[in-house]
Design a protein around this motif. Structure first.
Motif, PDB file in Angstrom:
ATOM      1  N   LYS A 241      -0.897   0.508  -4.909  1.00 14.47           N
ATOM      2  CA  LYS A 241      -0.442  -0.817  -4.649  1.00 14.47           C
ATOM      3  C   LYS A 241       0.300  -0.811  -3.366  1.00 14.47           C
ATOM      4  N   THR A 242       1.397  -0.212  -3.135  1.00 13.98           N
ATOM      5  CA  THR A 242       2.308  -0.516  -2.005  1.00 13.98           C
ATOM      6  C   THR A 242       2.545   1.081  -1.293  1.00 13.98           C
ATOM      7  N   PRO A 243       2.758   1.339  -0.132  1.00 18.57           N
ATOM      8  CA  PRO A 243       2.169   0.401   1.043  1.00 18.57           C
ATOM      9  C   PRO A 243       0.827   0.141   0.888  1.00 18.57           C
ATOM     10  N   GLU A 244       0.320  -0.576   1.331  1.00 15.76           N
ATOM     11  CA  GLU A 244      -1.214  -0.977   1.407  1.00 15.76           C
ATOM     12  C   GLU A 244      -2.034   0.145   2.276  1.00 15.76           C
ATOM     13  N   ASN A 245      -3.118  -0.142   2.004  1.00 19.12           N
ATOM     14  CA  ASN A 245      -3.957   1.084   2.862  1.00 19.12           C
ATOM     15  C   ASN A 245      -4.067   0.567   4.255  1.00 19.12           C
ATOM     16  N   ASN A 246      -3.600   1.411   5.089  1.00 16.73           N
ATOM     17  CA  ASN A 246      -3.735   1.257   6.778  1.00 16.73           C
ATOM     18  C   ASN A 246      -2.709   0.309   7.174  1.00 16.73           C
ATOM     19  N   ALA A 247      -1.505   0.225   6.287  1.00 16.07           N
ATOM     20  CA  ALA A 247      -0.703  -0.706   6.663  1.00 16.07           C
ATOM     21  C   ALA A 247       0.383   0.004   7.921  1.00 16.07           C
ATOM     22  N   ASN A 248       0.871  -1.099   8.631  1.00 17.68           N
ATOM     23  CA  ASN A 248       2.159  -0.431   9.461  1.00 17.68           C
ATOM     24  C   ASN A 248       3.543  -0.895   8.972  1.00 17.68           C
ATOM     25  N   ILE A 249       4.474   0.072   8.642  1.00 21.35           N
ATOM     26  CA  ILE A 249       5.551   0.004   8.064  1.00 21.35           C
ATOM     27  C   ILE A 249       6.635   0.357   8.848  1.00 21.35           C
ATOM     28  N   ASN A 250       8.153   0.301   8.658  1.00 16.96           N
ATOM     29  CA  ASN A 250       9.303   0.669   9.272  1.00 16.96           C
ATOM     30  C   ASN A 250       9.465   2.061   8.946  1.00 16.96           C
ATOM     31  N   SER A 251      10.287   2.691   9.763  1.00 17.53           N
ATOM     32  CA  SER A 251      10.545   4.106   9.354  1.00 17.53           C
ATOM     33  C   SER A 251      11.689   3.990   8.032  1.00 17.53           C
ATOM     34  N   GLY A 252      12.003   5.096   7.527  1.00 14.59           N
ATOM     35  CA  GLY A 252      13.093   5.161   6.589  1.00 14.59           C
ATOM     36  C   GLY A 252      12.526   5.519   5.348  1.00 14.59           C
ATOM     37  N   SER A 253      13.267   5.044   4.380  1.00 13.29           N
ATOM     38  CA  SER A 253      12.791   5.464   2.994  1.00 13.29           C
ATOM     39  C   SER A 253      11.696   4.350   2.397  1.00 13.29           C
ATOM     40  N   VAL A 254      10.650   4.897   1.871  1.00 16.69           N
ATOM     41  CA  VAL A 254       9.556   4.061   1.298  1.00 16.69           C
ATOM     42  C   VAL A 254       9.135   4.511  -0.097  1.00 16.69           C
TER      43      VAL A 254
ATOM     44  N   THR B 116       1.227  10.879 -17.010  1.00 13.27           N
ATOM     45  CA  THR B 116       2.204  11.415 -16.027  1.00 13.27           C
ATOM     46  C   THR B 116       1.338  11.600 -14.622  1.00 13.27           C
ATOM     47  N   TYR B 117       2.133  11.811 -13.640  1.00 18.70           N
ATOM     48  CA  TYR B 117       1.464  11.668 -12.443  1.00 18.70           C
ATOM     49  C   TYR B 117       1.656  12.790 -11.574  1.00 18.70           C
ATOM     50  N   GLU B 118       0.564  13.339 -10.624  1.00 17.83           N
ATOM     51  CA  GLU B 118       0.743  14.192  -9.481  1.00 17.83           C
ATOM     52  C   GLU B 118       0.793  13.296  -8.309  1.00 17.83           C
ATOM     53  N   VAL B 119       1.865  13.589  -7.453  1.00 17.84           N
ATOM     54  CA  VAL B 119       2.129  12.785  -6.309  1.00 17.84           C
ATOM     55  C   VAL B 119       1.951  13.666  -5.141  1.00 17.84           C
ATOM     56  N   PHE B 120       0.803  13.383  -4.350  1.00 22.98           N
ATOM     57  CA  PHE B 120       0.498  14.064  -2.913  1.00 22.98           C
ATOM     58  C   PHE B 120       1.110  13.327  -1.896  1.00 22.98           C
ATOM     59  N   PHE B 121       1.297  14.019  -0.782  1.00 21.31           N
ATOM     60  CA  PHE B 121       1.832  13.209   0.266  1.00 21.31           C
ATOM     61  C   PHE B 121       1.937  13.970   1.368  1.00 21.31           C
ATOM     62  N   GLY B 122       1.668  13.748   2.791  1.00 23.80           N
ATOM     63  CA  GLY B 122       1.634  14.516   3.898  1.00 23.80           C
ATOM     64  C   GLY B 122       1.374  13.645   5.178  1.00 23.80           C
ATOM     65  N   GLU B 123       1.653  14.215   6.228  1.00 17.99           N
ATOM     66  CA  GLU B 123       1.291  13.738   7.474  1.00 17.99           C
ATOM     67  C   GLU B 123      -0.187  13.613   7.623  1.00 17.99           C
ATOM     68  N   ASN B 124      -0.725  12.726   8.386  1.00 19.27           N
ATOM     69  CA  ASN B 124      -2.257  12.274   8.639  1.00 19.27           C
ATOM     70  C   ASN B 124      -3.099  12.839   7.464  1.00 19.27           C
ATOM     71  N   THR B 125      -4.051  13.581   7.382  1.00 14.86           N
ATOM     72  CA  THR B 125      -4.970  13.750   6.173  1.00 14.86           C
ATOM     73  C   THR B 125      -4.438  15.232   5.540  1.00 14.86           C
TER      74      THR B 125
ATOM     75  N   GLY C 184       6.341   6.509  14.373  1.00 15.57           N
ATOM     76  CA  GLY C 184       5.134   7.163  15.247  1.00 15.57           C
ATOM     77  C   GLY C 184       4.213   8.023  14.596  1.00 15.57           C
ATOM     78  N   LYS C 185       4.605   8.121  12.948  1.00 12.62           N
ATOM     79  CA  LYS C 185       3.701   9.034  12.486  1.00 12.62           C
ATOM     80  C   LYS C 185       2.747   8.426  11.502  1.00 12.62           C
ATOM     81  N   THR C 186       1.544   8.938  11.215  1.00 12.03           N
ATOM     82  CA  THR C 186       0.767   8.515  10.003  1.00 12.03           C
ATOM     83  C   THR C 186       0.854   9.371   8.822  1.00 12.03           C
ATOM     84  N   TYR C 187       0.795   8.697   7.632  1.00 12.58           N
ATOM     85  CA  TYR C 187       0.789   9.476   6.408  1.00 12.58           C
ATOM     86  C   TYR C 187      -0.179   9.069   5.554  1.00 12.58           C
ATOM     87  N   SER C 188      -0.420  10.067   4.568  1.00 11.21           N
ATOM     88  CA  SER C 188      -1.524   9.960   3.789  1.00 11.21           C
ATOM     89  C   SER C 188      -0.842  10.225   2.276  1.00 11.21           C
TER      90      SER C 188
END
Length: 225
Positions: free
Chosen positions: A139-152, A168-177, A198-202
């Protein structure tokens, strides 16, 4: 004399401009609504008649419907795509399989309606008692969205045709791909991360039911301002 000719020419120009009319813009058809299979439907038979509402076109042009059926919520692993004038289609699909579908209407001028939501459904197996959950609906953030820094807050929805199953859910997260598993047994459908400017996250969410069946999620990205 030259002044008179100039004034006359300008008058003719203004007259032509005032009398000319822009061609009316050709508008797309209205969006349709999916009626069957409904969202998260468990289909007893794997021979399924897909149904959706009729679209209307402002210029009363003939309408074609494009139905897309896939094995993933992003509609990239497509198993069937058809263009037809009727608002229903009967297909025989694999048993015990999760599918996702969408319909788009278009007119004779190739104007397309807004796409429908993506409905998920499951075909029943011969002797299956447990089904893997549906892929997480990010749902959020939307795919390819631009957001502000901080807690998301990463948020998603999830469901299972076995409604009594605990998910239950596995949460994967990181810079770029580059994705890293942050947590493997999340019980809520939200997870807070901190992001830098200035960073992109997936990110990706896998859904697991209490019998161990797992659905691998799609990958979304966003950029931080």
């Amino acid at each position: 004399m030259k002044k008179a000719i100039l004034i006359f020419s300008l008058s003719i120009f203004c007259f032509l401009v005032s009398c000319s009319k822009e061609e009316p813009k050709n508008l797309p058809p209205t969006a349709v609504s999916l009626t069957f299979p409904t969202q998260n439907q468990l289909c007893i038979n794997n021979s399924i008649t897909f149904n959706w509402s009729d679209a209307t076109d402002p210029e009363e042009e003939e309408i074609q419907y494009r139905i897309i059926i896939a094995k993933d919520r992003q509609l990239t692993n497509i198993v069937e795509t058809r263009s037809l004038s009727a608002s229903q289609l009967t297909l025989t699909l694999d048993k015990a399989t999760a599918y996702y579908w969408q319909v788009i209407a278009s007119d004779e001028s190739n104007n397309e309606s807004a796409p429908t939501v993506v409905n998920a459904f499951y075909t029943k197996g011969d002797a299956s008692t447990n089904y893997a959950p549906f892929m997480a609906d990010l749902k959020t953030p939307e795919n390819n969205a631009n957001i502000n820094s901080g807690s998301v807050s990463l948020t998603w929805e999830a469901s299972d045709v076995n409604t009594s199953d605990d998910l239950t859910y596995e949460v994967f997260f990181g810079e770029n791909t580059t994705l890293t598993l942050l947590e493997s047994a999340v019980t809520t459908k939200t997870y807070d991360v901190t992001v830098e400017s200035g960073k992109t996250y997936s990110w990706q969410i896998n859904v697991i039911d209490d019998k161990g069946a797992k659905s691998i999620g799609q990958i979304w990205s966003f950029t931080v301002n």
